[in-house]
Design a protein around this motif. Structure first.
Motif, mmCIF file in Angstrom:
data_model
loop_
_atom_site.group_PDB
_atom_site.id
_atom_site.type_symbol
_atom_site.label_atom_id
_atom_site.label_comp_id
_atom_site.label_asym_id
_atom_site.label_seq_id
_atom_site.Cartn_x
_atom_site.Cartn_y
_atom_site.Cartn_z
ATOM 1 N N SER A 55 37.779 40.205 43.293
ATOM 2 C CA SER A 55 36.649 40.042 42.381
ATOM 3 C C SER A 55 36.778 38.769 41.548
ATOM 4 O O SER A 55 37.743 38.607 40.793
ATOM 5 C CB SER A 55 36.550 41.264 41.456
ATOM 6 O OG SER A 55 35.486 41.118 40.539
ATOM 7 N N GLN A 56 35.823 37.856 41.728
ATOM 8 C CA GLN A 56 35.727 36.621 40.941
ATOM 9 C C GLN A 56 37.084 35.908 40.853
ATOM 10 O O GLN A 56 37.500 35.454 39.771
ATOM 11 C CB GLN A 56 35.190 36.923 39.543
ATOM 12 C CG GLN A 56 33.730 37.345 39.526
ATOM 13 C CD GLN A 56 32.814 36.266 40.091
ATOM 14 O OE1 GLN A 56 32.916 35.089 39.751
ATOM 15 N NE2 GLN A 56 31.916 36.662 40.984
ATOM 16 N N LEU A 57 37.755 35.797 41.969
ATOM 17 C CA LEU A 57 39.105 35.230 42.006
ATOM 18 C C LEU A 57 39.065 33.702 41.900
ATOM 19 O O LEU A 57 38.314 33.035 42.624
ATOM 20 C CB LEU A 57 39.808 35.645 43.302
ATOM 21 C CG LEU A 57 41.312 35.363 43.350
ATOM 22 C CD1 LEU A 57 42.050 36.277 42.383
ATOM 23 C CD2 LEU A 57 41.850 35.561 44.763
ATOM 24 N N LYS A 58 39.900 33.180 40.999
ATOM 25 C CA LYS A 58 40.030 31.735 40.842
ATOM 26 C C LYS A 58 41.503 31.343 40.883
ATOM 27 O O LYS A 58 42.349 32.036 40.310
ATOM 28 C CB LYS A 58 39.429 31.268 39.507
ATOM 29 C CG LYS A 58 37.932 31.493 39.386
ATOM 30 C CD LYS A 58 37.389 30.942 38.079
ATOM 31 C CE LYS A 58 35.877 31.193 37.962
ATOM 32 N NZ LYS A 58 35.325 30.617 36.703
ATOM 33 N N GLY A 84 36.069 31.473 42.157
ATOM 34 C CA GLY A 84 35.097 32.548 41.978
ATOM 35 C C GLY A 84 34.766 33.305 43.258
ATOM 36 O O GLY A 84 33.596 33.573 43.538
ATOM 37 N N VAL A 85 35.780 33.692 44.010
ATOM 38 C CA VAL A 85 35.578 34.368 45.296
ATOM 39 C C VAL A 85 35.576 35.885 45.113
ATOM 40 O O VAL A 85 36.439 36.438 44.430
ATOM 41 C CB VAL A 85 36.682 33.958 46.299
ATOM 42 C CG1 VAL A 85 36.672 34.861 47.537
ATOM 43 C CG2 VAL A 85 36.507 32.505 46.704
ATOM 44 N N THR A 86 34.602 36.543 45.742
ATOM 45 C CA THR A 86 34.493 38.004 45.715
ATOM 46 C C THR A 86 34.231 38.519 47.125
ATOM 47 O O THR A 86 33.322 38.035 47.799
ATOM 48 C CB THR A 86 33.342 38.460 44.791
ATOM 49 O OG1 THR A 86 33.627 38.043 43.444
ATOM 50 C CG2 THR A 86 33.167 39.966 44.825
ATOM 51 N N PRO A 118 46.910 34.314 39.947
ATOM 52 C CA PRO A 118 45.593 33.691 39.866
ATOM 53 C C PRO A 118 45.237 33.225 38.462
ATOM 54 O O PRO A 118 45.704 33.775 37.467
ATOM 55 C CB PRO A 118 44.648 34.818 40.328
ATOM 56 C CG PRO A 118 45.391 36.078 40.026
ATOM 57 C CD PRO A 118 46.839 35.756 40.248
ATOM 58 N N THR A 119 44.396 32.210 38.417
ATOM 59 C CA THR A 119 43.913 31.692 37.141
ATOM 60 C C THR A 119 42.989 32.700 36.469
ATOM 61 O O THR A 119 43.058 32.921 35.257
ATOM 62 C CB THR A 119 43.158 30.358 37.371
ATOM 63 O OG1 THR A 119 43.998 29.465 38.096
ATOM 64 C CG2 THR A 119 42.760 29.724 36.052
#
Length: 234
Positions: A10-13, A29-31, A63-64
């Motif tokens: 979810s919303q990975l940065k 911002g990967v989901t 992750p950030t």
């Protein structure tokens, strides 16, 4: 019956400091979700962030922002003791079968090491039997266990890497471009091996590659990344 999500992103940065006030937004911002028992293919050009994403899922990077949830558990909020236990469930097959195997260890020692670290099985003899079973499962003769990595071809080395990944009976495997360093004639053999092992052992894969035709052959669904973003899931 619709399969339930095994892993949810979810919303990975994942941003890296490149110096001089520059930031590289490798994942931005990967989901997405990976369902239990499926192969989720991840494609994109070199530098798009797909391998970085795989490493974040394996907790090689913190992750950030965002979260990675596995069966409802936030992987990046685990204690050190909890992380050790989770390491059994999540394993990785690396891109380069030449660099990812210790040249000073025999094949037997390479496959034994994870089992010894996690204290699996009751005796050393039981572990040796598992080594033989794993070698046979990936298409290598158990007699090869006393040899060293340099005595094998690239395809055989990747099979050894797969056997090592399977040694802890994982549920989820990140395969980070596992065929890109192999001859074209060997690539299909390794892909078919992964498909067979998935069926036999009920594995879930994140299969990272840049060869769309090969990803299409092995994957149930495919995500396309570009410049750190998930552009499309089909």
């Amino acid at each position: 019956m619709r399969r339930l999500p095994l892993l949810e992103v979810s919303q990975l940065k994942m941003h890296f400091d490149a110096g001089k006030k520059r930031t590289v937004k490798a994942v931005d911002g990967v989901t997405f979700q990976i369902r239990e028992g499926e192969t989720f293919g991840l494609v994109g050009e070199s530098g798009c962030g797909k391998s970085t994403l795989g490493r974040v899922l394996m907790r090689l990077y913190q992750p950030t922002e965002g979260s990675v949830t596995y069966r409802g558990t936030n992987l990046h909020a685990l204690s050190e003791k909890e992380q050790f236990a989770f390491n059994r469930k999540l394993q990785m097959i690396f891109q380069d079968p030449y660099a990812s195997l210790n040249p000073r260890m025999t094949v037997r020692e390479i496959i034994l090491e994870p089992m010894e670290i996690h204290n699996l099985y009751n005796t050393h003899k039981a572990r040796l039997l598992v080594v033989d079973e794993l070698l046979e499962a990936v298409g290598l003769h158990p007699d090869f266990s006393s040899r060293y990595p340099h005595e094998f071809s690239g395809g055989q080395r990747q099979r050894i890497g797969i056997a090592r990944a399977l040694s802890l009976n994982p549920e989820f495997i990140v395969a980070d471009e596992p065929i890109s360093a192999l001859d074209v004639s060997v690539q299909a053999q390794v892909v078919n091996l992964l498909k067979r092992l998935q069926k036999e052992k009920g594995l879930t894969f994140l299969f990272i590659a840049h060869d769309l035709s090969m990803v299409k052959h092995i994957s149930d669904r495919i995500g396309v990344m570009y410049l750190g973003h998930m552009m499309e899931i089909t």
